[in-house]
Design a protein around this motif. Sequence first.
Motif, PDB file in Angstrom:
ATOM      1  N   PHE A  72       0.832  -1.208   0.000  1.00 39.21           N
ATOM      2  CA  PHE A  72       0.000   0.000   0.000  1.00 39.21           C
ATOM      3  C   PHE A  72       0.869   1.261   0.000  1.00 39.21           C
ATOM      4  O   PHE A  72       0.595   2.224  -0.719  1.00 39.21           O
ATOM      5  N   THR A  73       1.938   1.226   0.816  1.00 40.33           N
ATOM      6  CA  THR A  73       2.857   2.367   0.850  1.00 40.33           C
ATOM      7  C   THR A  73       3.507   2.578  -0.508  1.00 40.33           C
ATOM      8  O   THR A  73       3.634   3.708  -0.992  1.00 40.33           O
ATOM      9  N   LEU A  74       3.916   1.485  -1.159  1.00 38.52           N
ATOM     10  CA  LEU A  74       4.546   1.581  -2.474  1.00 38.52           C
ATOM     11  C   LEU A  74       3.544   2.036  -3.538  1.00 38.52           C
ATOM     12  O   LEU A  74       3.933   2.671  -4.523  1.00 38.52           O
ATOM     13  N   PHE A  75       2.273   1.729  -3.340  1.00 40.07           N
ATOM     14  CA  PHE A  75       1.240   2.240  -4.249  1.00 40.07           C
ATOM     15  C   PHE A  75       1.179   3.770  -4.161  1.00 40.07           C
ATOM     16  O   PHE A  75       1.087   4.468  -5.182  1.00 40.07           O
ATOM     17  N   ILE A  76       1.276   4.290  -2.920  1.00 42.03           N
ATOM     18  CA  ILE A  76       1.269   5.743  -2.735  1.00 42.03           C
ATOM     19  C   ILE A  76       2.536   6.359  -3.318  1.00 42.03           C
ATOM     20  O   ILE A  76       2.485   7.389  -4.013  1.00 42.03           O
ATOM     21  N   THR A  77       3.698   5.742  -3.040  1.00 42.06           N
ATOM     22  CA  THR A  77       4.960   6.291  -3.553  1.00 42.06           C
ATOM     23  C   THR A  77       5.005   6.221  -5.080  1.00 42.06           C
ATOM     24  O   THR A  77       5.578   7.107  -5.727  1.00 42.06           O
ATOM     25  N   ALA A  78       4.404   5.168  -5.657  1.00 39.55           N
ATOM     26  CA  ALA A  78       4.346   5.074  -7.119  1.00 39.55           C
ATOM     27  C   ALA A  78       3.545   6.239  -7.695  1.00 39.55           C
ATOM     28  O   ALA A  78       3.914   6.824  -8.723  1.00 39.55           O
ATOM     29  N   SER A  79       2.452   6.591  -7.023  1.00 34.70           N
ATOM     30  CA  SER A  79       1.634   7.724  -7.464  1.00 34.70           C
ATOM     31  C   SER A  79       2.400   9.035  -7.327  1.00 34.70           C
ATOM     32  O   SER A  79       2.336   9.907  -8.205  1.00 34.70           O
ATOM     33  N   LEU A  80       3.142   9.169  -6.228  1.00 32.39           N
ATOM     34  CA  LEU A  80       3.902  10.393  -5.983  1.00 32.39           C
ATOM     35  C   LEU A  80       5.024  10.572  -6.996  1.00 32.39           C
ATOM     36  O   LEU A  80       5.190  11.660  -7.564  1.00 32.39           O
ATOM     37  N   ILE A  81       5.805   9.520  -7.229  1.00 34.50           N
ATOM     38  CA  ILE A  81       6.949   9.660  -8.133  1.00 34.50           C
ATOM     39  C   ILE A  81       6.475   9.822  -9.574  1.00 34.50           C
ATOM     40  O   ILE A  81       7.099  10.536 -10.368  1.00 34.50           O
ATOM     41  N   SER A  82       5.351   9.185  -9.921  1.00 30.72           N
ATOM     42  CA  SER A  82       4.788   9.367 -11.263  1.00 30.72           C
ATOM     43  C   SER A  82       4.332  10.806 -11.453  1.00 30.72           C
ATOM     44  O   SER A  82       4.554  11.404 -12.518  1.00 30.72           O
ATOM     45  N   SER A  83       3.691  11.367 -10.420  1.00 27.61           N
ATOM     46  CA  SER A  83       3.266  12.766 -10.478  1.00 27.61           C
ATOM     47  C   SER A  83       4.468  13.687 -10.600  1.00 27.61           C
ATOM     48  O   SER A  83       4.453  14.657 -11.367  1.00 27.61           O
ATOM     49  N   ASN A  84       5.515  13.385  -9.838  1.00 29.77           N
ATOM     50  CA  ASN A  84       6.740  14.186  -9.889  1.00 29.77           C
ATOM     51  C   ASN A  84       7.347  14.171 -11.285  1.00 29.77           C
ATOM     52  O   ASN A  84       7.719  15.226 -11.828  1.00 29.77           O
ATOM     53  N   TRP A  85       7.450  12.993 -11.870  1.00 31.75           N
ATOM     54  CA  TRP A  85       8.012  12.867 -13.224  1.00 31.75           C
ATOM     55  C   TRP A  85       7.160  13.603 -14.248  1.00 31.75           C
ATOM     56  O   TRP A  85       7.675  14.232 -15.165  1.00 31.75           O
ATOM     57  N   LEU A  86       5.830  13.508 -14.099  1.00 29.92           N
ATOM     58  CA  LEU A  86       4.929  14.163 -15.052  1.00 29.92           C
ATOM     59  C   LEU A  86       5.059  15.682 -14.972  1.00 29.92           C
ATOM     60  O   LEU A  86       5.144  16.363 -16.002  1.00 29.92           O
ATOM     61  N   ILE A  87       5.089  16.222 -13.748  1.00 31.02           N
ATOM     62  CA  ILE A  87       5.230  17.669 -13.569  1.00 31.02           C
ATOM     63  C   ILE A  87       6.567  18.146 -14.126  1.00 31.02           C
ATOM     64  O   ILE A  87       6.643  19.166 -14.830  1.00 31.02           O
TER      65      ILE A  87
END
Length: 292
Positions: A72-87
């Motif tokens: 679950f934590t890695l699901f959140i971090t995956a969302s965060l790092i994907s958002s970071n890369w997209l921005i």
Amino acid sequence: MHSKTRTGYLFTFFAFLIWGLAPIYFKALGQTSALEILAHRIAWSVPVVILIMLAIKRPFPRNIFQDKKTLFTLFITASLISSNWLIFTWAVVNDRVLDTSLGYFINPLLTVALGIFVLKEKLDNWKLAALLLAIAGVSYRIIVMGGVPWISLSLATTFAIYGLLRKQVNIGPLQGLLVETLIVLPATAGYIIYLLANSQGAFLQGEVSISWLLVAGGIITTIPLALFAAGAKILPLNAVGFMQYLAPTITFFLAIFIFKEPFNQHLLISFGFIWLGLVVYTLGNFKKTDSN
């Protein structure tokens, strides 16, 4: 200097060098959308991570899918790092490289703030001064220049929270990146297939060089991370912390001298507060190391 320490510095230096020069890669993709670039970056990272793990004999995290809390934590971090890369990607392709540089200068200070308020770490005078200077720099940008620097703050926030959460899970950087990319892979692969099915996007639809550059996104993503992970295991934390400013510094000079983005006195003052805060923060770390 011992050869092992020298190797650690080389690994870390090249990791931050690649991250600092990354805007050149994204600029080379021309009119390719940020979302398509992100999709390929994630999709091609999976085989590259697996190859690196096989080469350096890192085990696959076999039991990770039974550990629901970590997953679950890695699901959140995956969302965060994907958002970071997209921005980051969107900012580069839209000529906002200077904002990305400011974001990654702010990031270490925001990480300190999270450590204080979330992990209840002790706030010494050096950290307090550094945080106040960072707040002054951002406040000056908002009040004098008008508008919130959302790109910079978004990049700093997503990456700082990402780092905070990744510290909470017992998994190596490459294994963690593999799981994170596997989590997001169905959505990104589905988007790539959708574009291909509708003859849209840049991959296999136009110049061959662009298609190869999109594939290379996996290498651009994983190689510096592998180098950083190797270097960070060898070097002391304060050395790694000091070297992390190399990437946004390179990006800063790229924005001004290569991409010719506007840079005026007000931006200089805003950056100046942040830079001074980083100097204070770094001096505080060295003082703490010396006293120990």
